[in-house]
Write a protein that holds these residues in place. Structure first.
Motif, mmCIF file in Angstrom:
data_model
loop_
_atom_site.group_PDB
_atom_site.id
_atom_site.type_symbol
_atom_site.label_atom_id
_atom_site.label_comp_id
_atom_site.label_asym_id
_atom_site.label_seq_id
_atom_site.Cartn_x
_atom_site.Cartn_y
_atom_site.Cartn_z
ATOM 1 N N LEU A 129 34.313 35.387 48.729
ATOM 2 C CA LEU A 129 33.868 34.281 47.882
ATOM 3 C C LEU A 129 34.703 34.152 46.615
ATOM 4 C CD1 LEU A 129 29.978 34.544 48.277
ATOM 5 C CD2 LEU A 129 31.598 33.129 49.550
ATOM 6 N N GLU A 130 35.093 35.306 46.067
ATOM 7 C CA GLU A 130 35.905 35.269 44.849
ATOM 8 C C GLU A 130 37.394 35.337 45.155
ATOM 9 O OE1 GLU A 130 34.529 38.065 41.833
ATOM 10 O OE2 GLU A 130 32.470 37.820 42.564
ATOM 11 N N GLY A 131 37.753 35.733 46.384
ATOM 12 C CA GLY A 131 39.151 35.770 46.794
ATOM 13 C C GLY A 131 39.943 36.938 46.225
ATOM 14 N N LEU A 132 39.244 38.013 45.866
ATOM 15 C CA LEU A 132 39.937 39.180 45.307
ATOM 16 C C LEU A 132 40.540 40.034 46.422
ATOM 17 C CD1 LEU A 132 37.304 40.268 42.604
ATOM 18 C CD2 LEU A 132 39.383 38.915 42.262
ATOM 19 N N LYS A 133 41.623 40.688 46.101
ATOM 20 C CA LYS A 133 42.283 41.609 47.038
ATOM 21 C C LYS A 133 41.581 42.970 46.964
ATOM 22 C CE LYS A 133 46.679 39.342 47.160
ATOM 23 N NZ LYS A 133 46.233 38.248 47.938
ATOM 24 N N ALA A 134 41.786 43.788 48.001
ATOM 25 C CA ALA A 134 41.127 45.092 48.091
ATOM 26 C C ALA A 134 41.412 45.942 46.852
ATOM 27 C CB ALA A 134 41.557 45.817 49.365
ATOM 28 N N ALA A 135 42.645 45.926 46.355
ATOM 29 C CA ALA A 135 43.003 46.731 45.180
ATOM 30 C C ALA A 135 42.235 46.263 43.945
ATOM 31 C CB ALA A 135 44.512 46.653 44.935
ATOM 32 N N GLU A 136 42.075 44.947 43.787
ATOM 33 C CA GLU A 136 41.335 44.409 42.631
ATOM 34 C C GLU A 136 39.857 44.802 42.711
ATOM 35 O OE1 GLU A 136 43.711 40.287 41.677
ATOM 36 O OE2 GLU A 136 42.499 40.355 43.519
ATOM 37 N N ILE A 137 39.298 44.742 43.911
ATOM 38 C CA ILE A 137 37.889 45.118 44.102
ATOM 39 C C ILE A 137 37.718 46.599 43.804
ATOM 40 C CG2 ILE A 137 36.008 45.301 45.788
ATOM 41 C CD1 ILE A 137 37.309 42.844 47.231
ATOM 42 N N ALA A 138 38.634 47.418 44.322
ATOM 43 C CA ALA A 138 38.574 48.875 44.100
ATOM 44 C C ALA A 138 38.595 49.186 42.609
ATOM 45 C CB ALA A 138 39.733 49.558 44.826
#
Length: 180
Positions: free
Chosen positions: A136-145
């Motif tokens: 929904l927010e379009g964040l990449k895995a690294a940004e979420i981590a």
């Protein structure tokens, strides 16, 4: 002055004698309201061009031909206006159909997304959070981590498990969403 007065009298006589017959003639082709307008227009042109000075046999022929031609011009103009109106009406109907088709698709897509979000709500809390941030927010895995203070590998595993669950429980739903 006497000559102009004679012309007016002669013109009035011709109008009184021929106008009713010409109106009945024009009404064979157009409605009475327009027939009257057409005959009046012909008589105005008759005055402008001084045609009323012709011999009566020629004048009668000119009057009938003029009224006939004026009726034809009117009917051609009405036909063109009707074609324009018909074309616009058809285009309006096509635009309306396109609008309803697009709105139906939009409503279906919204309903399907609502169903998908209900299935997402069935996921464990951390999986829901990661799924929303990714899709929904379009964040990449690294940004979420980084935001959740997790490893990239953990985020990827949570996304993978979420997608497996959703595919298993919503396979038809995914197909419909991507077909619309």
């Amino acid at each position: 002055m006497g000559n102009a007065s004679l012309d007016i009298d002669h013109y009035q006589h011709i109008y009184t004698e021929y106008a009713p017959m010409l109106m009945r003639f024009a009404e064979k082709f157009v409605s009475g309201f327009f027939a009257e307008d057409i005959v009046h227009d012909v008589f105005l042109k008759l005055w402008d061009k001084q045609v009323f000075r012709l011999p009566e046999s020629d004048l009668k022929r000119v009057l009938y031909v003029s009224v006939r031609n004026a009726c034809l011009d009117y009917l051609r103009r009405m036909n063109m206006e009707q074609e324009i109106i018909d074309h616009r009406a058809l285009q309006l109907k096509l635009d309306e159909l396109d609008f309803f088709e697009a709105s139906d698709e939009l409503f279906m897509r919204k309903d399907l997304l609502d169903l998908l979000m209900k299935k997402v709500a069935e996921l464990p809390e951390r999986s829901q959070e990661v799924f929303r941030m990714s899709y929904l927010e379009g964040l990449k895995a690294a940004e979420i981590a980084e935001r959740l203070n997790l490893s990239v590998r953990t985020v990827e595993n949570l996304l993978y498990r979420s997608l497996l669950y959703l595919r298993k429980n919503c396979s038809n739903l995914f197909l419909l969403i991507f077909l619309l």
